[in-house]
Design a protein around this motif. Sequence first.
Motif, PDB file in Angstrom:
ATOM      1  N   LEU A  26      44.080  37.717  12.786  1.00  0.00           N
ATOM      2  CA  LEU A  26      44.155  37.024  14.079  1.00  0.00           C
ATOM      3  C   LEU A  26      43.452  37.806  15.195  1.00  0.00           C
ATOM      4  O   LEU A  26      42.817  37.220  16.070  1.00  0.00           O
ATOM      5  N   HIS A  27      43.545  39.142  15.168  1.00  0.00           N
ATOM      6  CA  HIS A  27      42.938  39.915  16.266  1.00  0.00           C
ATOM      7  C   HIS A  27      41.425  39.715  16.335  1.00  0.00           C
ATOM      8  O   HIS A  27      40.837  39.810  17.412  1.00  0.00           O
ATOM      9  N   GLN A  28      40.804  39.399  15.195  1.00  0.00           N
ATOM     10  CA  GLN A  28      39.350  39.158  15.218  1.00  0.00           C
ATOM     11  C   GLN A  28      39.030  37.827  15.892  1.00  0.00           C
ATOM     12  O   GLN A  28      38.083  37.714  16.664  1.00  0.00           O
ATOM     13  N   SER A  29      39.850  36.810  15.598  1.00  0.00           N
ATOM     14  CA  SER A  29      39.625  35.492  16.210  1.00  0.00           C
ATOM     15  C   SER A  29      39.876  35.521  17.717  1.00  0.00           C
ATOM     16  O   SER A  29      39.209  34.815  18.474  1.00  0.00           O
ATOM     17  N   LEU A  30      40.873  36.325  18.142  1.00  0.00           N
ATOM     18  CA  LEU A  30      41.304  36.271  19.548  1.00  0.00           C
ATOM     19  C   LEU A  30      40.639  37.311  20.449  1.00  0.00           C
ATOM     20  O   LEU A  30      40.979  37.410  21.621  1.00  0.00           O
ATOM     21  N   LYS A  31      39.702  38.071  19.905  1.00  0.00           N
ATOM     22  CA  LYS A  31      39.216  39.226  20.686  1.00  0.00           C
ATOM     23  C   LYS A  31      38.563  38.857  22.019  1.00  0.00           C
ATOM     24  O   LYS A  31      38.543  39.667  22.935  1.00  0.00           O
ATOM     25  N   GLY A  32      38.075  37.623  22.169  1.00  0.00           N
ATOM     26  CA  GLY A  32      37.471  37.241  23.456  1.00  0.00           C
ATOM     27  C   GLY A  32      38.366  36.360  24.312  1.00  0.00           C
ATOM     28  O   GLY A  32      37.895  35.719  25.255  1.00  0.00           O
ATOM     29  N   CYS A  33      39.670  36.335  23.992  1.00  0.00           N
ATOM     30  CA  CYS A  33      40.556  35.327  24.601  1.00  0.00           C
ATOM     31  C   CYS A  33      41.302  35.779  25.863  1.00  0.00           C
ATOM     32  O   CYS A  33      42.016  34.975  26.456  1.00  0.00           O
ATOM     33  N   PHE A  34      41.168  37.031  26.258  1.00  0.00           N
ATOM     34  CA  PHE A  34      42.024  37.527  27.347  1.00  0.00           C
ATOM     35  C   PHE A  34      41.201  37.922  28.568  1.00  0.00           C
ATOM     36  O   PHE A  34      40.266  38.717  28.472  1.00  0.00           O
ATOM     37  N   SER A  35      41.559  37.333  29.705  1.00  0.00           N
ATOM     38  CA  SER A  35      40.824  37.652  30.942  1.00  0.00           C
ATOM     39  C   SER A  35      41.197  39.037  31.462  1.00  0.00           C
ATOM     40  O   SER A  35      40.441  39.659  32.198  1.00  0.00           O
ATOM     41  N   VAL A  36      42.391  39.520  31.082  1.00  0.00           N
ATOM     42  CA  VAL A  36      42.808  40.895  31.398  1.00  0.00           C
ATOM     43  C   VAL A  36      43.063  41.578  30.057  1.00  0.00           C
ATOM     44  O   VAL A  36      43.972  41.174  29.324  1.00  0.00           O
ATOM     45  N   SER A  37      42.251  42.566  29.711  1.00  0.00           N
ATOM     46  CA  SER A  37      42.368  43.140  28.362  1.00  0.00           C
ATOM     47  C   SER A  37      43.529  44.128  28.241  1.00  0.00           C
ATOM     48  O   SER A  37      44.076  44.321  27.161  1.00  0.00           O
ATOM     49  N   ASP A  38      43.928  44.739  29.368  1.00  0.00           N
ATOM     50  CA  ASP A  38      45.063  45.670  29.371  1.00  0.00           C
ATOM     51  C   ASP A  38      46.188  45.072  30.201  1.00  0.00           C
ATOM     52  O   ASP A  38      46.076  44.935  31.422  1.00  0.00           O
ATOM     53  N   SER A  39      47.272  44.708  29.524  1.00  0.00           N
ATOM     54  CA  SER A  39      48.376  44.009  30.183  1.00  0.00           C
ATOM     55  C   SER A  39      49.257  44.951  30.993  1.00  0.00           C
ATOM     56  O   SER A  39      49.681  45.987  30.472  1.00  0.00           O
ATOM     57  N   PRO A  40      49.588  44.577  32.242  1.00  0.00           N
ATOM     58  CA  PRO A  40      50.589  45.361  32.971  1.00  0.00           C
ATOM     59  C   PRO A  40      51.947  45.238  32.270  1.00  0.00           C
ATOM     60  O   PRO A  40      52.292  44.152  31.784  1.00  0.00           O
ATOM     61  N   ILE A  41      52.686  46.332  32.180  1.00  0.00           N
ATOM     62  CA  ILE A  41      53.971  46.314  31.464  1.00  0.00           C
ATOM     63  C   ILE A  41      55.096  46.821  32.365  1.00  0.00           C
ATOM     64  O   ILE A  41      54.877  47.194  33.520  1.00  0.00           O
TER      65      ILE A  41
END
Length: 412
Positions: A102-117
Amino acid sequence: LKVIAIDEQLRVIYEDNVHFDKDLPEFKTQGGVYIHNDRLTVTSPVLMWVKALDMILEKMKSSGFNFSQVRAMSGAGQQHGSVYWKKGSIQILKNASPELPLHQSLKGCFSVSDSPIWMDSSTASQCRALEKALGGAQHLASVTGSRAYERFTGNQIAKIYSQNPEVYKQTERISLVSSFAASLFLGVYAPIDYSDGSGMNLLQIWEKAWSKPCLDACAPGLEERLGCPVPSHSVLGPISPYYSQRYGFSPDCKIVAFTGDNPASLAGMRLQEGDIAISLGTSDTLFLWIQEPTPALEGHILCNPVDSQTYMALLCFKNGSLMRERIRDECSSGSWDEFSKALSSTDAGNSGNLGFYFDVMEITPEAVGIHRFNRDNQKVVPRFPKEVEIRALIEGQFMAKRIHAEKLGYKV
């Protein structure tokens, strides 16, 4: 990332975990996070979470785990953290190829690559702005269950919008860590549940709907990016075909709403009305099932994950086990047995001697330092006799927990 499989008798039949730092060293995290140069900003790489899920499922597959027998699945995620899905990602999520992890399919899916936690504390100005927009900290607490906290999601979204409006514009959906994980299994965007949603400074906890004044104070067009919240025990739908084809899950396997780690603790410990649970860790956490809460400036009121008509209260005390260990080392030669004996040798009430022990700045209440008082309410310096000191610490800590719980509406 941890997985546990149980049978209908609640017997554990499988458990495993992936350790972010050790098993996914390519992300170069420490404790699963990045602490930025300002020491206030703390994030986690979203793709690390997705890759950890791929990894744990592959481990289960190679161990011979029978996925076809799984009837339902739910989960818990660290509260407050957020994931930002880029426009068009829903199609990629829906149509992920079972040939690929799944990580290969979704690699371009996030507008923020590092999530605030939850560890992030970089949003002080956003918190002040939100409290001001809502007419003060107490009014915000009365609406959302908590005053503005830096780790809470609404303030994190406000920071992203103010610093990177373009990134916000490219975002079609914002998930919590819990609803993000549920989305991966569902193959579509999973809704945020009431209970985890209560840790955002955005949800009206009484009406179980987003607060328009809170949304407007954080960012424009936020409601459509969050979707409609749902009860924490909702069945969201069947598992995505991706998992049936890749791992052999039954297409009838149900995905139940995921929730936050604190609500999940209340559910997992099977607390009922009037129950109170205390976790004695580095920080002490107290949580309880409550019918008629009174939100205050200290502590949090969340919707109850088990019963949507009731609530749970959460209080965090920063000076927990480290404080107890220091007094143990000073007063009982580092031995818990000696500590317990000394505690037993004094009477409840400690002859009126009381202490407040805050090595680091406490959050409930905001105070620091060691403060000792005798039965006449006079300050005592330098310290009590050792056995009196031990009881003063323990009674002081637990009386504080009771007093702050009662302020939130707990009735003994």
